[in-house]
Scaffold this motif. Sequence first.
Motif, PDB file in Angstrom:
ATOM      1  N   GLY A 112       5.715  29.623  21.640  1.00 25.33           N
ATOM      2  CA  GLY A 112       6.154  28.834  22.789  1.00 25.33           C
ATOM      3  C   GLY A 112       5.001  28.143  23.500  1.00 25.33           C
ATOM      4  O   GLY A 112       3.851  28.607  23.460  1.00 25.33           O
ATOM      5  N   ALA A 113       5.319  27.038  24.155  1.00 21.78           N
ATOM      6  CA  ALA A 113       4.305  26.223  24.832  1.00 21.78           C
ATOM      7  C   ALA A 113       3.532  27.010  25.889  1.00 21.78           C
ATOM      8  O   ALA A 113       2.391  26.664  26.195  1.00 21.78           O
ATOM      9  N   GLU A 114       4.124  28.072  26.415  1.00 22.15           N
ATOM     10  CA  GLU A 114       3.425  28.871  27.425  1.00 22.15           C
ATOM     11  C   GLU A 114       2.301  29.723  26.832  1.00 22.15           C
ATOM     12  O   GLU A 114       1.502  30.304  27.565  1.00 22.15           O
ATOM     13  N   HIS A 115       2.202  29.770  25.510  1.00 22.06           N
ATOM     14  CA  HIS A 115       1.210  30.635  24.858  1.00 22.06           C
ATOM     15  C   HIS A 115       0.052  29.886  24.209  1.00 22.06           C
ATOM     16  O   HIS A 115      -0.729  30.490  23.469  1.00 22.06           O
ATOM     17  N   PHE A 116      -0.082  28.593  24.424  1.00 26.01           N
ATOM     18  CA  PHE A 116      -1.204  27.885  23.799  1.00 26.01           C
ATOM     19  C   PHE A 116      -1.717  26.759  24.680  1.00 26.01           C
ATOM     20  O   PHE A 116      -1.020  26.269  25.565  1.00 26.01           O
ATOM     21  N   THR A 117      -2.952  26.385  24.412  1.00 27.64           N
ATOM     22  CA  THR A 117      -3.559  25.192  24.999  1.00 27.64           C
ATOM     23  C   THR A 117      -4.152  24.383  23.842  1.00 27.64           C
ATOM     24  O   THR A 117      -4.422  24.921  22.771  1.00 27.64           O
ATOM     25  N   VAL A 118      -4.339  23.105  24.092  1.00 28.12           N
ATOM     26  CA  VAL A 118      -4.886  22.216  23.076  1.00 28.12           C
ATOM     27  C   VAL A 118      -6.202  21.659  23.590  1.00 28.12           C
ATOM     28  O   VAL A 118      -6.275  21.150  24.706  1.00 28.12           O
ATOM     29  N   GLU A 119      -7.235  21.781  22.781  1.00 34.97           N
ATOM     30  CA  GLU A 119      -8.532  21.178  23.094  1.00 34.97           C
ATOM     31  C   GLU A 119      -8.684  19.901  22.286  1.00 34.97           C
ATOM     32  O   GLU A 119      -8.337  19.861  21.107  1.00 34.97           O
ATOM     33  N   THR A 120      -9.221  18.892  22.939  1.00 35.48           N
ATOM     34  CA  THR A 120      -9.451  17.608  22.284  1.00 35.48           C
ATOM     35  C   THR A 120     -10.940  17.437  22.004  1.00 35.48           C
ATOM     36  O   THR A 120     -11.769  17.706  22.862  1.00 35.48           O
ATOM     37  N   HIS A 121     -11.245  16.987  20.806  1.00 35.08           N
ATOM     38  CA  HIS A 121     -12.620  16.685  20.424  1.00 35.08           C
ATOM     39  C   HIS A 121     -12.648  15.232  19.954  1.00 35.08           C
ATOM     40  O   HIS A 121     -11.733  14.767  19.295  1.00 35.08           O
ATOM     41  N   ASN A 122     -13.693  14.518  20.309  1.00 32.48           N
ATOM     42  CA  ASN A 122     -13.823  13.093  19.958  1.00 32.48           C
ATOM     43  C   ASN A 122     -12.648  12.288  20.495  1.00 32.48           C
ATOM     44  O   ASN A 122     -12.109  11.415  19.821  1.00 32.48           O
ATOM     45  N   GLY A 123     -12.257  12.572  21.739  1.00 33.09           N
ATOM     46  CA  GLY A 123     -11.073  11.970  22.338  1.00 33.09           C
ATOM     47  C   GLY A 123     -11.160  10.494  22.651  1.00 33.09           C
ATOM     48  O   GLY A 123     -10.164   9.879  22.999  1.00 33.09           O
ATOM     49  N   GLU A 124     -12.332   9.903  22.525  1.00 35.59           N
ATOM     50  CA  GLU A 124     -12.491   8.484  22.832  1.00 35.59           C
ATOM     51  C   GLU A 124     -12.110   7.583  21.659  1.00 35.59           C
ATOM     52  O   GLU A 124     -11.993   6.389  21.825  1.00 35.59           O
ATOM     53  N   SER A 125     -11.941   8.177  20.485  1.00 36.29           N
ATOM     54  CA  SER A 125     -11.681   7.382  19.296  1.00 36.29           C
ATOM     55  C   SER A 125     -10.482   7.940  18.540  1.00 36.29           C
ATOM     56  O   SER A 125     -10.530   9.065  18.037  1.00 36.29           O
ATOM     57  N   LEU A 126      -9.420   7.181  18.453  1.00 37.68           N
ATOM     58  CA  LEU A 126      -8.222   7.618  17.748  1.00 37.68           C
ATOM     59  C   LEU A 126      -8.523   7.896  16.275  1.00 37.68           C
ATOM     60  O   LEU A 126      -7.923   8.783  15.679  1.00 37.68           O
ATOM     61  N   ASP A 127      -9.464   7.191  15.720  1.00 37.68           N
ATOM     62  CA  ASP A 127      -9.820   7.414  14.316  1.00 37.68           C
ATOM     63  C   ASP A 127     -10.523   8.746  14.092  1.00 37.68           C
ATOM     64  O   ASP A 127     -10.479   9.296  12.994  1.00 37.68           O
ATOM     65  N   ASN A 128     -11.199   9.264  15.115  1.00 35.93           N
ATOM     66  CA  ASN A 128     -11.989  10.485  14.968  1.00 35.93           C
ATOM     67  C   ASN A 128     -11.447  11.666  15.770  1.00 35.93           C
ATOM     68  O   ASN A 128     -12.068  12.724  15.788  1.00 35.93           O
ATOM     69  N   ILE A 129     -10.323  11.486  16.458  1.00 37.61           N
ATOM     70  CA  ILE A 129      -9.808  12.537  17.339  1.00 37.61           C
ATOM     71  C   ILE A 129      -9.439  13.783  16.541  1.00 37.61           C
ATOM     72  O   ILE A 129      -8.941  13.684  15.426  1.00 37.61           O
ATOM     73  N   GLU A 130      -9.773  14.920  17.097  1.00 39.71           N
ATOM     74  CA  GLU A 130      -9.437  16.206  16.482  1.00 39.71           C
ATOM     75  C   GLU A 130      -8.946  17.130  17.573  1.00 39.71           C
ATOM     76  O   GLU A 130      -9.406  17.062  18.714  1.00 39.71           O
ATOM     77  N   TYR A 131      -8.022  18.002  17.221  1.00 46.88           N
ATOM     78  CA  TYR A 131      -7.518  18.997  18.154  1.00 46.88           C
ATOM     79  C   TYR A 131      -7.759  20.386  17.598  1.00 46.88           C
ATOM     80  O   TYR A 131      -7.812  20.584  16.392  1.00 46.88           O
ATOM     81  N   SER A 132      -7.871  21.327  18.510  1.00 47.83           N
ATOM     82  CA  SER A 132      -7.826  22.737  18.144  1.00 47.83           C
ATOM     83  C   SER A 132      -6.863  23.400  19.125  1.00 47.83           C
ATOM     84  O   SER A 132      -6.816  23.041  20.300  1.00 47.83           O
TER      85      SER A 132
END
Length: 186
Positions: free
Chosen positions: A89-109
């Motif tokens: 459920g959404a209450e159990h996680f968070t999303v970290e953004t890496h390289n958020g300035e570039s859609l081509d290089n964006i990564e999440y964890s």
Amino acid sequence: MTSRTLLNTALRPVLLGTGLLLSASAMAAPQGLYSTEELLDADVYAKSDSDQAIGDVEDVLLDNDMRVHALVIDTGDLFDLGDKQYVVGAEHFTVETHNGESLDNIEYSVHLDLDAQALGEQPEYTNTWWNQAKDNLQQAWEETKEGAASAWETTRSATSDALDKAGNVLESVGEETQQAADDAAQ
């Protein structure tokens, strides 16, 4: 110097320092907009070990309002959980953004507030779970709509009664004022 000016002078360095801290941790701060395409296959980390991925995002589940309801996490036979998919459920996680300035290089964890054992206790993503969850959420949606309609009726009725009472009081005051004016004129 007014107390407001003193307060502003005292708080300015604190607010500036907080702003610098927030900008330094911008990677962990909410980004406002996320790409589900990029979120799929993002590495997932358990609360107990943020260095070792315990799976990846297999699917993103949305509710009737098109908000994220849950993620499906594929464990891929890690940590003796078996090659299973779990609903988190959404209450159990968070999303970290890496390289958020570039859609081509964006990564999440994705970071869970669950350890590996607690992940294994989450519901498995199966047809049975899907049908039950879909029915439960639809029922909750119907109850919410009914509750909102009932609340609206109650509010409308109470407002109407209050306005009627206020009108009666004003009419009575007006009649008393008119009577007093008539008595004074005689």
